[in-house]
Write a protein that holds these residues in place. Structure first.
Motif, PDB file in Angstrom:
ATOM      1  N   THR A  80       0.828  -1.221   0.000  1.00  0.00           N
ATOM      2  CA  THR A  80       0.000   0.000   0.000  1.00  0.00           C
ATOM      3  C   THR A  80       0.857   1.265   0.000  1.00  0.00           C
ATOM      4  OG1 THR A  80      -0.246   0.053   2.431  1.00  0.00           O
ATOM      5  CG2 THR A  80      -1.893  -1.175   1.191  1.00  0.00           C
ATOM      6  N   SER A  82       0.704   3.665  -1.973  1.00  0.00           N
ATOM      7  CA  SER A  82      -0.112   4.847  -2.214  1.00  0.00           C
ATOM      8  C   SER A  82      -0.441   5.547  -0.905  1.00  0.00           C
ATOM      9  CB  SER A  82      -1.411   4.466  -2.934  1.00  0.00           C
ATOM     10  OG  SER A  82      -1.141   3.925  -4.206  1.00  0.00           O
ATOM     11  N   THR A  83      -0.634   4.750   0.135  1.00  0.00           N
ATOM     12  CA  THR A  83      -0.900   5.299   1.456  1.00  0.00           C
ATOM     13  C   THR A  83       0.390   5.739   2.138  1.00  0.00           C
ATOM     14  OG1 THR A  83      -2.856   3.915   1.702  1.00  0.00           O
ATOM     15  CG2 THR A  83      -1.875   4.764   3.712  1.00  0.00           C
ATOM     16  N   THR A 126      -3.948  -0.759  -2.541  1.00  0.00           N
ATOM     17  CA  THR A 126      -3.767   0.687  -2.418  1.00  0.00           C
ATOM     18  C   THR A 126      -4.300   1.276  -1.128  1.00  0.00           C
ATOM     19  OG1 THR A 126      -5.863   1.148  -3.526  1.00  0.00           O
ATOM     20  CG2 THR A 126      -3.897   0.981  -4.915  1.00  0.00           C
ATOM     21  N   CYS A 128      -7.964   1.577  -0.104  1.00  0.00           N
ATOM     22  CA  CYS A 128      -9.050   2.397  -0.639  1.00  0.00           C
ATOM     23  C   CYS A 128      -9.464   3.459   0.372  1.00  0.00           C
ATOM     24  CB  CYS A 128     -10.236   1.511  -0.983  1.00  0.00           C
ATOM     25  SG  CYS A 128     -11.661   2.416  -1.549  1.00  0.00           S
ATOM     26  N   ALA A 131      -6.212   6.146  -1.735  1.00  0.00           N
ATOM     27  CA  ALA A 131      -5.979   6.123  -3.178  1.00  0.00           C
ATOM     28  C   ALA A 131      -7.327   6.140  -3.892  1.00  0.00           C
ATOM     29  CB  ALA A 131      -5.198   4.868  -3.567  1.00  0.00           C
ATOM     30  N   ASN A 136      -5.881   3.857  -9.336  1.00  0.00           N
ATOM     31  CA  ASN A 136      -5.272   2.808  -8.522  1.00  0.00           C
ATOM     32  C   ASN A 136      -3.907   2.374  -9.047  1.00  0.00           C
ATOM     33  OD1 ASN A 136      -8.231   2.695  -8.890  1.00  0.00           O
ATOM     34  ND2 ASN A 136      -8.174   1.257  -7.181  1.00  0.00           N
ATOM     35  N   ARG A 138      -1.496   3.909  -9.970  1.00  0.00           N
ATOM     36  CA  ARG A 138      -0.340   4.657  -9.464  1.00  0.00           C
ATOM     37  C   ARG A 138       0.522   3.757  -8.586  1.00  0.00           C
ATOM     38  NH1 ARG A 138      -1.202   7.809  -5.678  1.00  0.00           N
ATOM     39  NH2 ARG A 138       0.765   8.936  -5.842  1.00  0.00           N
ATOM     40  N   GLU A 139      -0.117   2.805  -7.936  1.00  0.00           N
ATOM     41  CA  GLU A 139       0.600   1.902  -7.035  1.00  0.00           C
ATOM     42  C   GLU A 139       1.702   1.141  -7.760  1.00  0.00           C
ATOM     43  OE1 GLU A 139       1.326   0.043  -3.265  1.00  0.00           O
ATOM     44  OE2 GLU A 139       0.039   1.751  -3.776  1.00  0.00           O
TER      45      GLU A 139
END
Length: 218
Positions: A80, A82-83, A126, A128, A131, A136, A138-139
């Motif tokens: 994750t 993105s986080t 990601t 949710c 992101a 999504n 982008r991950e």
């Protein structure tokens, strides 16, 4: 589980003790269910791994002992990123949240590349809510930024993710008899995987053989 977004919890505090894990995880396996652990801190990750979970979601506070155990047991990591790489607006975020976020980012951005380097199995996810849907992918670029090869990142979002979910017979690869889930990209993801994070570069989406999106004719 280990908490993050709670003001009275320290980094690495454990919410679910090892006895709970030892009871819950085997029972789930007996029923053919996969078990994912939402664990960021070292103690929670170790408890979950020792109980036999299938995946660690986030897994920011990894070390060599944890990575050794994941490799030995074939446990997946869902990083994750993105986080992990997301930043909050200081004007609208409590100071304690910003401080915790900075601590977790430091752990994550040091340990996740190490896990990738050592060959821990990775599935894309990601978290949710942080992101946005539609971006999504982008991950995948973030996975490459932190040590994965572009094709390995794509596999993390397709065949590896399907294997983790126990759905390899249905999805994850394009094969006769499986669901026709696919996208057409208007870019070369092996040359620049970050372009997949822009939804305009995905003109066609096919789900179960039905075209859900098609902007090629516009």
């Amino acid at each position: 589980m280990t908490p993050q977004a709670l003001p009275n919890k320290l980094i690495g505090n454990i919410q679910l003790v090892s006895n709970w894990w030892r009871r819950a995880v085997p029972g789930s396996g007996d029923r053919g269910k996969r078990v994912a652990a939402h664990a960021q801190g070292r103690g929670g990750i170790l408890n979950a791994l020792r109980a036999g979970v299938d995946s660690i979601e986030h897994g920011y506070q990894l070390d060599d002992e944890i990575i050794d155990l994941m490799l030995a047991r074939g446990t997946y990591l869902v990083p994750t990123l993105s986080t992990a790489t997301h930043t909050f607006d200081p004007a609208t975020t409590p100071p304690w949240t910003l401080a915790k976020k900075k601590q977790w980012q430091g752990h994550a951005l040091a340990s996740i590349p190490r896990a990738i380097e050592r060959g821990v199995k990775i599935a894309m996810g990601t978290d949710c809510g942080i992101a946005a849907h539609g971006n999504n992918l982008r991950e995948l670029g973030l996975l490459v930024d932190h040590g994965m090869a572009p094709m390995d990142a794509i596999l993390a979002g397709t065949s590896a993710a399907a294997e983790l979910l126990g759905l390899s017979s249905e999805i994850g690869t394009l094969e006769t008899g499986k669901r026709a889930d696919l996208v057409i990209a208007a870019c070369d993801p092996l040359a620049d995987i970050h372009q997949l994070g822009d939804a305009t570069n995905i003109p066609v989406v096919v789900k179960d053989g039905a075209v859900c999106k098609n902007t090629l004719d516009r």
